[in-house]
Design an enzyme around this catalytic site. Structure first.
Site, PDB file in Angstrom:
ATOM      1  NE  ARG A   8      -1.495   1.643   3.848  1.00 44.61           N
ATOM      2  CZ  ARG A   8      -0.855   2.799   3.969  1.00 44.61           C
ATOM      3  NH1 ARG A   8      -1.186   3.752   3.258  1.00 44.61           N
ATOM      4  NH2 ARG A   8      -0.218   2.996   4.862  1.00 44.61           N
ATOM      5  CB  VAL A   9       1.930   3.897  -2.141  1.00 44.54           C
ATOM      6  CG1 VAL A   9       3.014   3.000  -2.066  1.00 44.54           C
ATOM      7  CG2 VAL A   9       1.058   3.699  -3.179  1.00 44.54           C
ATOM      8  CB  SER A  10      -0.580   7.815   1.371  1.00 46.41           C
ATOM      9  OG  SER A  10      -0.113   6.790   2.612  1.00 46.41           O
ATOM     10  CB  THR A  11       0.071  10.173  -2.659  1.00 49.27           C
ATOM     11  OG1 THR A  11       1.350   9.728  -2.937  1.00 49.27           O
ATOM     12  CG2 THR A  11      -0.571  10.663  -1.498  1.00 49.27           C
ATOM     13  CD  GLN A  14       3.446   7.756  -1.057  1.00 47.78           C
ATOM     14  OE1 GLN A  14       2.288   7.100  -0.920  1.00 47.78           O
ATOM     15  NE2 GLN A  14       4.308   8.302  -0.111  1.00 47.78           N
TER      16      GLN A  14
END
Length: 157
Positions: A8-11, A14
């Site tokens: 998982r990445v936030s944006t 990324q």
């Protein structure tokens, strides 16, 4: 034992690739990818993966903060895994809930991570209060002025 990776990445900007590479090297047969904030508990890909896990399955992440950003959320996920007989492993920490020591360590690390986030939030609030006391307005100056171009950038961004 089936091993599932969760990356998982936030944006959108990324890159998931470093996590995917590490999860493949750890033997994950399937890797679920998600682009969502760690504080968002309604991550659909994670929810779907958690619903598929069965006894003996292993959920692997690169770091525990890829799975949950609060101790309460982390413990809820771990409880769900335990209920179905699945396990959790973090590559960087290194933690494996297949044993009692791993379960203890994850609770301690999760508590410390939550404590650190709370300290950061308190320092941020204190800093914003100081700025406000000094008479500066907080927020986007363009939006405060009613600039249509600033509104457009906000909507587009």
């Amino acid at each position: 034992m089936p091993t599932y990776g969760y990356a998982r990445v936030s944006t959108e900007g990324q890159d998931l690739e470093p996590q995917i590479t590490a999860l493949r090297a750890a033997g994950c047969r399937e890797i679920i990818e998600e682009k969502a904030s760690g504080t968002d508990r309604t991550r659909p890909e994670l929810a779907q993966l958690l619903g598929r896990l069965r006894r003996g399955d292993m959920l692997v992440v690169v770091r525990i903060d890829r799975l949950a950003r609060s101790l309460a959320h982390l413990l809820a996920i771990l409880d769900r895994l335990q209920t179905v007989g699945a396990h959790f492993r973090s590559l960087s920490d290194p933690i494996d809930t297949a044993n009692p020591t791993g379960r203890l360590v994850i609770q301690v690390i999760g508590a410390i991570a939550e404590f650190e986030r709370n300290l950061i939030a308190e320092r941020t609030k204190a800093g914003l209060a100081v700025v406000e006391v000094r008479g500066r307005k907080l927020g986007n100056p363009g939006l405060q002025a009613g600039d249509p171009e600033a509104k457009s950038r906000l909507v587009a961004g």
